[in-house]
Design an enzyme around this catalytic site. Structure first.
Site, PDB file in Angstrom:
ATOM      1  N   ARG A 280       0.793  -1.310   0.189  1.00  0.00           N
ATOM      2  CA  ARG A 280      -0.119   0.080  -0.139  1.00  0.00           C
ATOM      3  C   ARG A 280       0.877   1.260   0.039  1.00  0.00           C
ATOM      4  O   ARG A 280       1.451   1.688   0.924  1.00  0.00           O
ATOM      5  CB  ARG A 280      -0.973   0.053   1.232  1.00  0.00           C
ATOM      6  CG  ARG A 280      -2.028   0.843   1.233  1.00  0.00           C
ATOM      7  CD  ARG A 280      -2.747   0.971   2.628  1.00  0.00           C
ATOM      8  NE  ARG A 280      -2.013   1.791   3.548  1.00  0.00           N
ATOM      9  CZ  ARG A 280      -2.035   1.694   4.750  1.00  0.00           C
ATOM     10  NH1 ARG A 280      -2.735   0.911   5.421  1.00  0.00           N
ATOM     11  NH2 ARG A 280      -1.372   2.625   5.398  1.00  0.00           N
ATOM     12  N   HIS A 284      -3.826   4.510   4.602  1.00  0.00           N
ATOM     13  CA  HIS A 284      -4.869   3.751   4.776  1.00  0.00           C
ATOM     14  C   HIS A 284      -6.394   4.331   4.015  1.00  0.00           C
ATOM     15  O   HIS A 284      -6.886   3.658   3.269  1.00  0.00           O
ATOM     16  CB  HIS A 284      -5.428   3.218   6.252  1.00  0.00           C
ATOM     17  CG  HIS A 284      -6.451   2.469   6.264  1.00  0.00           C
ATOM     18  ND1 HIS A 284      -6.841   1.164   5.705  1.00  0.00           N
ATOM     19  CD2 HIS A 284      -7.929   2.635   6.949  1.00  0.00           C
ATOM     20  CE1 HIS A 284      -7.841   0.794   6.125  1.00  0.00           C
ATOM     21  NE2 HIS A 284      -8.590   1.715   6.908  1.00  0.00           N
ATOM     22  N   TYR A 293       3.523   5.398  11.281  1.00  0.00           N
ATOM     23  CA  TYR A 293       3.730   3.843  11.533  1.00  0.00           C
ATOM     24  C   TYR A 293       4.669   3.223  10.372  1.00  0.00           C
ATOM     25  O   TYR A 293       4.951   1.963  10.749  1.00  0.00           O
ATOM     26  CB  TYR A 293       2.685   2.993  11.648  1.00  0.00           C
ATOM     27  CG  TYR A 293       1.320   3.237  10.731  1.00  0.00           C
ATOM     28  CD1 TYR A 293       1.657   2.287   9.705  1.00  0.00           C
ATOM     29  CD2 TYR A 293       0.600   4.192  10.775  1.00  0.00           C
ATOM     30  CE1 TYR A 293       0.554   2.634   8.656  1.00  0.00           C
ATOM     31  CE2 TYR A 293      -0.483   4.332  10.135  1.00  0.00           C
ATOM     32  CZ  TYR A 293      -0.462   3.401   8.882  1.00  0.00           C
ATOM     33  OH  TYR A 293      -1.229   3.653   8.099  1.00  0.00           O
TER      34      TYR A 293
HETATM   35  C1  LIG Z   1     -15.503  -5.772  11.094  1.00  0.00           C
HETATM   36  C2  LIG Z   1     -14.652  -4.470  11.121  1.00  0.00           C
HETATM   37  N1  LIG Z   1     -13.724  -4.343  12.077  1.00  0.00           N
HETATM   38  C3  LIG Z   1     -12.906  -3.224  11.865  1.00  0.00           C
HETATM   39  C4  LIG Z   1     -13.176  -2.461  10.969  1.00  0.00           C
HETATM   40  C5  LIG Z   1     -12.473  -1.075  10.936  1.00  0.00           C
HETATM   41  N2  LIG Z   1     -11.024  -1.257   9.922  1.00  0.00           N
HETATM   42  C6  LIG Z   1     -11.576  -0.523   8.766  1.00  0.00           C
HETATM   43  S1  LIG Z   1     -10.272  -0.925   7.656  1.00  0.00           S
HETATM   44  C7  LIG Z   1      -9.301  -1.918   8.870  1.00  0.00           C
HETATM   45  C8  LIG Z   1      -7.953  -2.689   8.386  1.00  0.00           C
HETATM   46  C9  LIG Z   1      -8.329  -3.773   7.183  1.00  0.00           C
HETATM   47  O1  LIG Z   1      -7.064  -4.256   6.756  1.00  0.00           O
HETATM   48  P1  LIG Z   1      -7.233  -5.068   5.536  1.00  0.00           P
HETATM   49  O2  LIG Z   1      -8.018  -6.217   5.651  1.00  0.00           O
HETATM   50  O3  LIG Z   1      -5.686  -5.360   5.491  1.00  0.00           O
HETATM   51  O4  LIG Z   1      -7.590  -4.201   4.370  1.00  0.00           O
HETATM   52  P2  LIG Z   1      -6.983  -2.911   3.665  1.00  0.00           P
HETATM   53  O5  LIG Z   1      -7.600  -1.661   4.114  1.00  0.00           O
HETATM   54  O6  LIG Z   1      -5.491  -3.047   3.772  1.00  0.00           O
HETATM   55  O7  LIG Z   1      -7.123  -2.990   2.233  1.00  0.00           O
HETATM   56  C10 LIG Z   1     -10.047  -2.038   9.921  1.00  0.00           C
HETATM   57  C11 LIG Z   1      -9.424  -2.733  11.076  1.00  0.00           C
HETATM   58  C12 LIG Z   1     -14.160  -2.685   9.983  1.00  0.00           C
HETATM   59  N3  LIG Z   1     -14.274  -1.676   9.079  1.00  0.00           N
HETATM   60  N4  LIG Z   1     -14.858  -3.585  10.135  1.00  0.00           N
END
Ligand SMILES: Cc1ncc(C[n+]2csc(CCOP(=O)(O)OP(=O)(O)O)c2C)c(N)n1
Ligand SMILES: [Mg+2]
Length: 385
Positions: A280, A284, A293
């Site tokens: 990435r 985020h 970080y």
């Molecule tokens: C069930 C749930 N738990 C927590 C969140 C908060 N949250 C949003 S994005 C994220 C990180 C997700 O990372 P990843 O699956 O690697 O996807 P990326 O954003 O890196 O594409 C979190 C913890 C959420 N949206 N849904």
């Protein structure tokens, strides 16, 4: 510590190495697919589509569009024109490589970082902006272009079970030649929903392909901090399905792997889990500050491996792209983005009551009453019959 409390196991000793094991009853391996390495060297015999110059040029155009779009959205955010956006910078090959394998009759089940796939699927950039601007009309999947696809979920992992549900329907209806493609982030593979989905996909031999966009981060949580697995592809073993890892910065490898997995699914061969390893290169979301970080050195070395550089080199070697053609392409994309942004900015905001339109097929009484209250507060003379 008293000797009796010390572990009996020495370093590197495992349970099975200490017990009289009769036989090895299962063997697994995880294979890695790559055609074009970071130096743009061809390391394997190319699949047929990679000899089609138009196909490669289109993949490059899509990736370049999303790359430029990412920069534009960040500016819009800083100008207060958009709330938040989950960028795809660095991960364009995962989206372009996967979505370009879909047929109209297939079903795409996105996650919130699937903008590249949505674009390939026919969603306009201004619709993507509308969605992230809080306007559900941007996720209007009643649109005939996308009549089978599902809308964007924000909850992590839920889409995988929805995808399994759609794949079950396809199977029960005995529809041949049709498959489901869904995506998750690396963090999503730590969710219970992920394991439930791969379990049922394996048990019922469902026609589905799950792609993990392993961008190394789940928000600020590094991949290594949230799993002891050497690869995420090996999680497929738990579901009894095929797992494969692919260089997610090599669009040829992503496309070839997805194409093969979708063909397998359409022909009754069952599910596949594909881990696309990428990085990435954006925060985020537009409201995240990754400087707190992300290790700068690691970021810089990941940036050198990003997907457009190597495809550009291949296109240059084939004399399909030079500086002037690149400028022409950039200009065309800039015009497309500007006009889409204009359309987004000119779209009148939805009426407050509209938010209820996207929750239920038919509103339960309790919620309908809330909708009526909202509409009447906005406009006391409104006819809510
Ligand atoms: C069930 C749930 N738990 C927590 C969140 C908060 N949250 C949003 S994005 C994220 C990180 C997700 O990372 P990843 O699956 O690697 O996807 P990326 O954003 O890196 O594409 C979190 C913890 C959420 N949206 N849904
Ligand atoms: Mg991630």
């Amino acid at each position: 510590m008293p000797a009796s409390k010390k572990s009996l196991l020495k370093k590197h000793e495992t349970t099975s190495s200490l017990l009289p094991v009769a036989d090895t009853i299962a063997n697994f391996e995880i294979r890695y697919v790559q055609f074009l390495n970071a130096q743009a060297k061809i390391v394997n015999e190319l699949p047929d589509f990679a000899n089609d110059n138009d196909c490669l040029l289109e993949l490059y155009r899509v990736m370049k569009t999303l790359q430029m779009f990412d920069h534009k959205v960040l500016l819009l955010h800083r100008m207060g024109k958009i709330g938040t956006y989950t960028g795809t910078l660095g991960q364009e090959a995962v989206g372009a490589g996967t979505a370009s394998c879909l047929r109209n009759e297939d079903v795409f089940v996105p996650y919130y970082r699937s903008a590249t796939d949505l674009y390939v699927r026919g969603v306009k950039l201004h619709e993507i902006l509308l969605y992230w601007g809080g306007d559900e009309r941007g996720s209007n999947f009643d649109d005939p272009r996308l009549k089978h696809d599902l809308p964007i979920p924000i909850s992590i992992g839920t889409q995988l079970l929805h995808a399994a549900g759609v794949a079950t329907a396809i199977k029960l209806r005995k529809q041949k030649d049709r498959a489901v493609l869904t995506m998750t982030g690396d963090g999503g593979t730590s969710e219970g929903d992920f394991y439930e989905a791969i379990n049922i996909a394996g048990a019922w031999n469902l026609p589905m392909v799950i792609v993990i966009n392993n961008n190394q981060w789940a928000l600020s949580e590094s991949n290594t901090a949230q799993t002891a697995c050497q690869t995420l592809a090996q999680k497929a073993i738990a579901g009894g399905i095929e797992g494969i890892q692919v260089d997610g910065n090599d669009v040829i490898a992503v496309k070839a792997t997805t194409q093969t997995a979708l063909e397998k699914a359409r022909n009754g061969g069952g599910p596949t889990l594909i881990e696309a390893v990428t990085y990435r290169l954006c925060a985020h979301t537009t409201i995240d500050n990754m400087d707190s970080y992300v290790d700068k050195q690691k970021y810089n070395s990941a940036a050198e491996q990003e997907p457009l550089i190597r495809l550009k080199k291949l296109l240059q070697t084939r004399e399909l792209l030079d500086d002037s053609k690149e400028r022409e392409l950039e200009l065309a994309i800039k015009q497309e983005i500007e006009s889409e942004v204009e359309q987004f900015l000119q779209t009148p905001p939805p009426a407050p009551g509209d938010m209820f339109d996207y929750l239920y097929a038919s509103l339960p009484e309790r919620v309908a009453a809330q909708r009526d209250e909202v509409i009447q507060r906005e406009n006391p003379d409104a006819d809510i019959s």
